[in-house]
Design a protein around this motif. Structure first.
Motif, PDB file in Angstrom:
ATOM      1  N   GLU A  83      60.538 -45.108   6.175  1.00  0.00           N
ATOM      2  CA  GLU A  83      59.572 -44.262   6.871  1.00  0.00           C
ATOM      3  C   GLU A  83      58.202 -44.948   6.922  1.00  0.00           C
ATOM      4  O   GLU A  83      57.640 -45.327   5.897  1.00  0.00           O
ATOM      5  CB  GLU A  83      59.439 -42.913   6.163  1.00  0.00           C
ATOM      6  N   GLY A  84      57.700 -45.124   8.121  1.00  0.00           N
ATOM      7  CA  GLY A  84      56.403 -45.772   8.293  1.00  0.00           C
ATOM      8  C   GLY A  84      56.438 -47.273   8.098  1.00  0.00           C
ATOM      9  O   GLY A  84      55.379 -47.906   8.021  1.00  0.00           O
ATOM     10  N   GLY A  85      57.632 -47.860   8.061  1.00  0.00           N
ATOM     11  CA  GLY A  85      57.740 -49.295   7.803  1.00  0.00           C
ATOM     12  C   GLY A  85      57.122 -50.143   8.903  1.00  0.00           C
ATOM     13  O   GLY A  85      56.242 -50.972   8.645  1.00  0.00           O
ATOM     14  N   VAL A  86      57.567 -49.931  10.134  1.00  0.00           N
ATOM     15  CA  VAL A  86      57.035 -50.710  11.258  1.00  0.00           C
ATOM     16  C   VAL A  86      55.562 -50.381  11.482  1.00  0.00           C
ATOM     17  O   VAL A  86      54.741 -51.263  11.756  1.00  0.00           O
ATOM     18  CB  VAL A  86      57.849 -50.443  12.541  1.00  0.00           C
ATOM     19  N   LEU A  87      55.207 -49.106  11.336  1.00  0.00           N
ATOM     20  CA  LEU A  87      53.807 -48.699  11.503  1.00  0.00           C
ATOM     21  C   LEU A  87      52.904 -49.424  10.512  1.00  0.00           C
ATOM     22  O   LEU A  87      51.791 -49.849  10.864  1.00  0.00           O
ATOM     23  CB  LEU A  87      53.677 -47.187  11.318  1.00  0.00           C
ATOM     24  N   THR A  88      53.362 -49.587   9.294  1.00  0.00           N
ATOM     25  CA  THR A  88      52.561 -50.274   8.280  1.00  0.00           C
ATOM     26  C   THR A  88      52.304 -51.723   8.675  1.00  0.00           C
ATOM     27  O   THR A  88      51.192 -52.241   8.508  1.00  0.00           O
ATOM     28  CB  THR A  88      53.275 -50.225   6.911  1.00  0.00           C
ATOM     29  N   VAL A  89      53.318 -52.377   9.228  1.00  0.00           N
ATOM     30  CA  VAL A  89      53.141 -53.760   9.684  1.00  0.00           C
ATOM     31  C   VAL A  89      52.149 -53.804  10.845  1.00  0.00           C
ATOM     32  O   VAL A  89      51.300 -54.697  10.920  1.00  0.00           O
ATOM     33  CB  VAL A  89      54.495 -54.372  10.100  1.00  0.00           C
ATOM     34  N   VAL A  90      52.235 -52.828  11.741  1.00  0.00           N
ATOM     35  CA  VAL A  90      51.296 -52.756  12.863  1.00  0.00           C
ATOM     36  C   VAL A  90      49.869 -52.552  12.354  1.00  0.00           C
ATOM     37  O   VAL A  90      48.914 -53.141  12.876  1.00  0.00           O
ATOM     38  CB  VAL A  90      51.688 -51.625  13.833  1.00  0.00           C
ATOM     39  N   GLU A  91      49.704 -51.745  11.323  1.00  0.00           N
ATOM     40  CA  GLU A  91      48.370 -51.511  10.755  1.00  0.00           C
ATOM     41  C   GLU A  91      47.801 -52.787  10.145  1.00  0.00           C
ATOM     42  O   GLU A  91      46.596 -53.049  10.236  1.00  0.00           O
ATOM     43  CB  GLU A  91      48.441 -50.400   9.708  1.00  0.00           C
ATOM     44  N   VAL A  92      48.663 -53.592   9.531  1.00  0.00           N
ATOM     45  CA  VAL A  92      48.209 -54.884   9.003  1.00  0.00           C
ATOM     46  C   VAL A  92      47.809 -55.799  10.158  1.00  0.00           C
ATOM     47  O   VAL A  92      46.805 -56.512  10.093  1.00  0.00           O
ATOM     48  CB  VAL A  92      49.314 -55.546   8.152  1.00  0.00           C
ATOM     49  N   LEU A  93      48.588 -55.762  11.223  1.00  0.00           N
ATOM     50  CA  LEU A  93      48.281 -56.566  12.411  1.00  0.00           C
ATOM     51  C   LEU A  93      46.903 -56.205  12.969  1.00  0.00           C
ATOM     52  O   LEU A  93      46.174 -57.063  13.460  1.00  0.00           O
ATOM     53  CB  LEU A  93      49.366 -56.335  13.462  1.00  0.00           C
ATOM     54  N   GLU A  94      46.538 -54.937  12.864  1.00  0.00           N
ATOM     55  CA  GLU A  94      45.260 -54.476  13.407  1.00  0.00           C
ATOM     56  C   GLU A  94      44.091 -54.685  12.450  1.00  0.00           C
ATOM     57  O   GLU A  94      42.986 -55.037  12.880  1.00  0.00           O
ATOM     58  CB  GLU A  94      45.351 -52.985  13.751  1.00  0.00           C
ATOM     59  N   ASN A  95      44.319 -54.470  11.159  1.00  0.00           N
ATOM     60  CA  ASN A  95      43.201 -54.398  10.214  1.00  0.00           C
ATOM     61  C   ASN A  95      43.238 -55.429   9.094  1.00  0.00           C
ATOM     62  O   ASN A  95      42.361 -55.418   8.228  1.00  0.00           O
ATOM     63  CB  ASN A  95      43.161 -52.997   9.579  1.00  0.00           C
ATOM     64  N   GLY A  96      44.229 -56.297   9.091  1.00  0.00           N
ATOM     65  CA  GLY A  96      44.357 -57.254   8.004  1.00  0.00           C
ATOM     66  C   GLY A  96      43.435 -58.450   8.148  1.00  0.00           C
ATOM     67  O   GLY A  96      42.684 -58.576   9.118  1.00  0.00           O
ATOM     68  N   SER A  97      43.498 -59.335   7.164  1.00  0.00           N
ATOM     69  CA  SER A  97      42.780 -60.604   7.258  1.00  0.00           C
ATOM     70  C   SER A  97      43.445 -61.458   8.335  1.00  0.00           C
ATOM     71  O   SER A  97      44.515 -61.115   8.847  1.00  0.00           O
ATOM     72  CB  SER A  97      42.831 -61.331   5.914  1.00  0.00           C
ATOM     73  N   ALA A 145      51.920 -60.577  10.056  1.00  0.00           N
ATOM     74  CA  ALA A 145      52.401 -59.309  10.612  1.00  0.00           C
ATOM     75  C   ALA A 145      52.966 -59.503  12.015  1.00  0.00           C
ATOM     76  O   ALA A 145      54.059 -59.014  12.331  1.00  0.00           O
ATOM     77  CB  ALA A 145      51.264 -58.281  10.632  1.00  0.00           C
ATOM     78  N   VAL A 146      52.230 -60.225  12.861  1.00  0.00           N
ATOM     79  CA  VAL A 146      52.743 -60.450  14.217  1.00  0.00           C
ATOM     80  C   VAL A 146      53.982 -61.341  14.165  1.00  0.00           C
ATOM     81  O   VAL A 146      54.914 -61.179  14.960  1.00  0.00           O
ATOM     82  CB  VAL A 146      51.654 -61.060  15.133  1.00  0.00           C
ATOM     83  N   GLY A 147      54.025 -62.241  13.194  1.00  0.00           N
ATOM     84  CA  GLY A 147      55.206 -63.084  13.028  1.00  0.00           C
ATOM     85  C   GLY A 147      56.434 -62.270  12.649  1.00  0.00           C
ATOM     86  O   GLY A 147      57.543 -62.528  13.133  1.00  0.00           O
ATOM     87  N   ALA A 148      56.228 -61.272  11.786  1.00  0.00           N
ATOM     88  CA  ALA A 148      57.340 -60.410  11.376  1.00  0.00           C
ATOM     89  C   ALA A 148      57.889 -59.628  12.569  1.00  0.00           C
ATOM     90  O   ALA A 148      59.106 -59.552  12.782  1.00  0.00           O
ATOM     91  CB  ALA A 148      56.874 -59.451  10.280  1.00  0.00           C
TER      92      ALA A 148
END
Length: 212
Positions: free
Chosen positions: A63-77, A84-87
């Motif tokens: 639950e929320g797995g893909v969303l969490t990766v998308v959030e890293v893509l948006e707000n991560g270092s 994240a985009v690679g995943a």
């Protein structure tokens, strides 16, 4: 992070998959700051684990797995966003028909657009490839009708349900085009500044001498 250290040896990845590491990794990413070092290591490990069908299935089932990766893509270092985009790219490349909708439904387009302009060179390349895979038809047009980022994204936007996601994506696209135009203008200005007489065609000089 012990799992990350283990993952640096490719042979250990299958062991990590067997240990069902995806759920705790997702939970850690949910709880930590997306731009933190732990997030970088988690996203790097997730990218590696997406090379396994079990890893991809576990992420989409969580639950929320893909969303969490998308959030890293948006707000991560920068590095976290690259992982994240690679995943997501690895997922879509492995089975586009299976993973396209789960990725699109989490509102990934604005973050991808930003990466095509502001990400690392690897992030930009991966984001561009993922955008191509996310459109309805993954096949290239003929060389006489090349696809641009704008064309690809407009096609994807037309398929997105929900005004919020579509509106945000359109705004990001407009901003991306503006930034691209500004970068092109700066490049032309820089070229004009460094232009010297030696850069001028020799034929011009010859014609001027002969006319005298």
């Amino acid at each position: 992070m012990a799992l990350y250290n283990l993952s640096t040896h490719p042979g250990n990845l299958s062991i990590i998959i067997t240990a069902k590491a995806i759920p705790p990794l997702v939970n850690l990413l949910k709880s930590c700051k997306k731009s933190s070092k732990p997030a970088e290591k988690c996203s790097a490990l997730l990218e590696s684990l997406m090379g396994f069908d079990e890893g991809r299935t576990a992420l989409t089932s969580e639950e929320g797995g893909v969303l969490t990766v998308v959030e890293v893509l948006e707000n991560g270092s920068l590095q976290s966003r690259e992982h994240a985009v690679g995943a997501l790219l690895t997922m879509c490349e492995s089975d586009r028909h299976r993973y396209r909708e789960p990725i699109l439904s989490e509102g990934v387009i604005p973050g991808l657009l930003e990466l095509t302009v502001q990400g690392t060179p690897k992030s930009q390349s991966k984001a561009h490839k993922l955008l191509q895979l996310l459109r309805e038809s993954p096949y290239r047009r003929s060389e006489f009708q090349p696809d641009t980022i704008e064309n690809i994204v407009c096609k994807i936007i037309s398929q997105i349900d929900g005004e919020d996601q579509s509106g945000k994506a359109r705004k990001m696209l407009a901003e991306m085009v503006q930034v691209s135009m500004e970068q092109s203008l700066r490049h032309l200005q820089q070229r004009a500044l460094v232009c010297t007489p030696s850069d001028l065609p020799l034929t011009n000089c010859t014609s001027e001498v002969s006319s005298k």
